[in-house]
Design an enzyme around this catalytic site. Structure first.
Site, mmCIF file in Angstrom:
data_model
loop_
_atom_site.group_PDB
_atom_site.id
_atom_site.type_symbol
_atom_site.label_atom_id
_atom_site.label_comp_id
_atom_site.label_asym_id
_atom_site.label_seq_id
_atom_site.Cartn_x
_atom_site.Cartn_y
_atom_site.Cartn_z
ATOM 1 N N ASP A 1 -8.021 35.175 6.231
ATOM 2 C CA ASP A 1 -7.520 33.805 6.363
ATOM 3 C C ASP A 1 -6.114 33.803 6.955
ATOM 4 O O ASP A 1 -5.759 32.933 7.745
ATOM 5 C CB ASP A 1 -7.558 33.068 5.025
ATOM 6 C CG ASP A 1 -6.780 33.778 3.914
ATOM 7 O OD1 ASP A 1 -6.316 34.923 4.127
ATOM 8 O OD2 ASP A 1 -6.644 33.192 2.817
ATOM 9 N N HIS A 2 -5.312 34.823 6.603
ATOM 10 C CA HIS A 2 -3.940 34.966 7.103
ATOM 11 C C HIS A 2 -3.413 36.304 6.620
ATOM 12 O O HIS A 2 -4.102 37.029 5.889
ATOM 13 C CB HIS A 2 -3.044 33.825 6.605
ATOM 14 C CG HIS A 2 -3.011 33.694 5.107
ATOM 15 N ND1 HIS A 2 -2.180 34.429 4.300
ATOM 16 C CD2 HIS A 2 -3.723 32.904 4.263
ATOM 17 C CE1 HIS A 2 -2.377 34.117 3.034
ATOM 18 N NE2 HIS A 2 -3.313 33.187 2.982
ATOM 19 N N GLU B 1 -8.936 37.047 1.661
ATOM 20 C CA GLU B 1 -7.612 36.536 1.286
ATOM 21 C C GLU B 1 -6.505 37.499 1.702
ATOM 22 O O GLU B 1 -6.509 38.680 1.328
ATOM 23 C CB GLU B 1 -7.562 36.306 -0.227
ATOM 24 C CG GLU B 1 -6.183 36.030 -0.797
ATOM 25 C CD GLU B 1 -5.648 34.665 -0.426
ATOM 26 O OE1 GLU B 1 -4.518 34.615 0.106
ATOM 27 O OE2 GLU B 1 -6.350 33.668 -0.664
ATOM 28 N N SER C 1 -4.141 29.737 3.112
ATOM 29 C CA SER C 1 -5.597 29.844 3.062
ATOM 30 C C SER C 1 -6.276 28.597 3.601
ATOM 31 O O SER C 1 -7.280 28.679 4.306
ATOM 32 C CB SER C 1 -6.051 30.102 1.622
ATOM 33 O OG SER C 1 -5.584 31.350 1.162
ATOM 34 N N HIS D 1 -4.460 38.472 -4.115
ATOM 35 C CA HIS D 1 -3.518 37.362 -4.276
ATOM 36 C C HIS D 1 -2.674 37.671 -5.505
ATOM 37 O O HIS D 1 -3.184 38.125 -6.517
ATOM 38 C CB HIS D 1 -4.277 36.041 -4.457
ATOM 39 C CG HIS D 1 -3.418 34.818 -4.329
ATOM 40 N ND1 HIS D 1 -2.375 34.541 -5.199
ATOM 41 C CD2 HIS D 1 -3.443 33.801 -3.440
ATOM 42 C CE1 HIS D 1 -1.800 33.411 -4.838
ATOM 43 N NE2 HIS D 1 -2.428 32.926 -3.774
#
Length: 629
Positions: A479-480, A268, A307, A425
């Site tokens: 994911d990014h 994440e 995501s 996150h």
């Protein structure tokens, strides 16, 4: 307008750089008038027709007071939540804000854990706005003089017409929309000309009719799109199997031994700027170590900024579009190609391991409808050591993964597993005493990155000693990036992510080719010895990829970018068409410059491809993925 001025002063340098004060304030006034007009259309009609001293009229006055109060609250509340939203996403509240409202439990847990001050402030602002709105609405609905009955239809037509003109804000074919007031290459600066209630409601309306590249980008003939996409694939033209599935190809595998397990460790928000060996901060020592031991990619770029966009890339190999990820689209909830569906046909056990609730972002529905058979999410965790707003910690996640893989290994069951972390996150919660925090707040993205990397390192050490290590191909990939912001239409530097393939039999190498997130799945299948026919357009990186075919594909909201190996960049934006640049990776800047015409054509075609494939069912699941059939 007060909020807009305050936000503009907050980002004073970016406003000055865009020479945007005049446009922001004047266009902002236009958007505000349109917003008020929308709010008043229905009250204008009803007040003209049914207001009065009679029973219905008195009821209507109460309804009008509630309407006005609710409108005041909504406008004030949306502006109040705008600063923290901009701090996180560098944009006004948009479709992401709407999507988060679908998951109140997770979002409230996140707010309570990491945003108590903001939450408390919004409660106070809500109370003040409602109190003021209710008192003010009483004043404006008292001592009203009502027109005679024969003037009421005239009044209704006049006021509704006035509101419609104000709402449309133009006599052109299309009414006012964000593109009409956009003037800068900096998306945030364009957003400042809006107000957040307008921005959010416009996004919600757009979600009702899913976005398509054919609505936003310059037109291109269907045959030309297919021809250009096929030519950008790293295959010979003679291998295309079915005109009704233009990218369906037989893919041979590099590895010829017994099929291996495949594990994707999706990290994440773990951008390259947090990895020292990629020129970032020294926050990921275990990924740095892994990059020396495995097959590491130094120029890997994410497909998007969410995501679900990363999940889309690493499970389906589907190229990004202006629409939502296929993970969330109704049509793709079943019969859509995924690597899980392919591997399930090969008798693999296909699973998703996640510390949170798998229904978030519609993951569970998409996965179960497209080849995944096992959801190992938060309810399946037994006595996790640490639970935060997003569920079990990354250490708990990787412990479960190790247990699952050891079990499959003992049963001699081949498996495919997508393991998705969540500790990095907001609000960045992790257990005490595990890492040495950086200076500053404990709950920061830097500390969360360190913790996620620590948990990954623990898992890798366990995996190396396990019975499944030699039979498994692993990939760790982000994911990014944590945040995608800046004045560029597509901030390319924030799309660069770490990616390493490792496991038994994977030799160490540093791969400097330009690669995209959609290239991961074809490569893993090849390394695992899986031959198949499938529609993926990504490259099998075990093969030589000519420089002219190397590219990165990036989507930021509705802005599409295509970058070539020599840093030529094509950007396609709604209403603005095609722009070309040269990318300077050292300065992370785009310089307007002409690029080769064939590059523009390939970029344009690939920007259109995802929607073309989706709308025409080019990317559906196959009856069989076996080459022999």
């Amino acid at each position: 307008m007060i909020s807009r001025v305050g936000l503009s002063l907050w980002h004073f340098e970016r406003v000055v750089e865009a020479q945007g004060w005049y446009e922001i304030l004047l266009s902002g006034l236009r958007v505000d008038i349109a917003s008020i007009s929308y709010l008043l259309i229905l009250p204008a009609l009803l007040a003209s027709l049914i207001s009065g001293e009679h029973f219905v009229g008195r009821i209507w006055n109460w309804v009008l007071r509630i309407w006005i109060t609710a409108g005041i609250w909504f406008v004030v509340y949306m502006e109040a939540v705008t600063p923290p939203f901009i701090m996180e996403y560098d944009l006004r509240p948009n479709r992401l804000f709407v999507e988060y409202l679908i998951y109140p439990k997770e979002v409230f847990g996140m707010l309570w854990s990491g945003y108590k001050f903001e939450l408390f402030s919004c409660v106070i602002i809500t109370f003040v706005a409602l109190l003021y709105g209710w008192k003010w609405s009483k004043r404006i609905t008292a001592n009203i003089h009502y027109p005679r009955w024969y003037w009421r239809p005239v009044t209704a037509v006049f006021l509704v017409s006035l509101c419609l003109i104000g709402a449309r804000s133009t006599f052109d074919h299309r009414p006012l929309n964000p593109a009409m007031v956009a003037f800068s290459t900096d998306p945030l600066i364009n957003d400042l000309a809006l107000n957040s209630s307008y921005s959010m409601l416009f996004a919600a309306k757009q979600m009702g009719s899913e976005a398509s590249a054919f609505k936003f980008y310059p037109p291109m003939d269907k045959k030309d799109i297919i021809a250009q996409v096929q030519s950008s694939m790293n295959v010979v033209p003679s291998v295309f199997l079915d005109p009704s599935k233009p990218t369906l190809v037989n893919h041979n595998a590099m590895f010829t031994g017994r099929h291996k397990n495949i594990v994707i460790l999706l990290m994440e928000s773990h951008g390259a700027r947090y990895v020292k060996s990629l020129g970032g901060r020294d926050l990921s020592p275990n990924i740095d170590k892994l990059m020396k031991e495995g097959w590491a990619f130094t120029r890997m770029y994410a497909s998007g900024t969410r995501s679900v966009r990363g999940i889309e890339a690493v499970t389906t190999g589907f190229s990004p579009t202006p629409a939502r990820s296929v993970v969330k689209l109704g049509k793709s909830q079943t019969n859509f190609f995924t690597v899980a569906d392919l591997l399930k046909e090969r008798k693999y056990h296909t699973q998703f391991i996640y510390g949170g609730e798998s229904h978030f972002d519609n993951m569970k529905s998409f996965f179960l409808g497209n080849g995944f058979v096992d959801m190992q999410d938060f309810p399946t965790f037994v006595s996790p050591k640490f639970v935060g707003s997003w569920g079990a910690s990354d250490q708990d996640l990787f412990s479960k993964a190790d247990e699952q893989f050891a079990l499959f290994s003992a049963q001699k069951q081949p498996f495919f597993s997508l393991v998705f972390t969540s500790s990095n996150h907001s609000p960045f919660e992790y257990p005490d005493g595990v890492i040495e925090p950086n200076d500053g707040p404990k709950q920061s993205v830097e500390n969360a990155v360190k913790y996620a990397d620590h948990a990954l390192g623990e898992f890798i050490e366990k995996a190396k000693k396990s019975t499944y290590w030699n039979d498994t191909v692993f990939a760790v990939i982000a994911d990014h990036d944590a945040r995608t912001f800046g004045s560029l239409p597509v901030p390319i530097g924030h799309f660069r992510i770490p990616a390493v393939i490792f496991g038994g039999g994977i030799e160490a190498q540093l791969d400097t080719r330009l690669v995209s997130q959609i290239d991961l799945v074809p490569t893993l299948l090849s390394l695992a010895g899986i031959e198949s026919r499938n529609p993926m357009i990504g490259h099998d990186l075990t093969k030589v990829v000519p420089k002219e075919k190397q590219r990165a594909i990036m989507q930021r909201d509705k802005n599409f970018a295509w970058m070539t190996q020599d840093n030529q960049v094509v950007v396609i934006q709604p209403e603005k068409g095609i722009s070309t640049y040269l990318y300077n990776p050292k300065e992370d800047s785009l310089i307007a410059a002409p690029v080769k015409e064939d590059v523009v054509s390939k970029a344009h075609a690939n920007a259109m491809w995802g929607n073309l494939a989706f709308e025409n069912n080019y990317y559906t699941a196959q009856q069989s993925y076996f080459i022999s059939q």
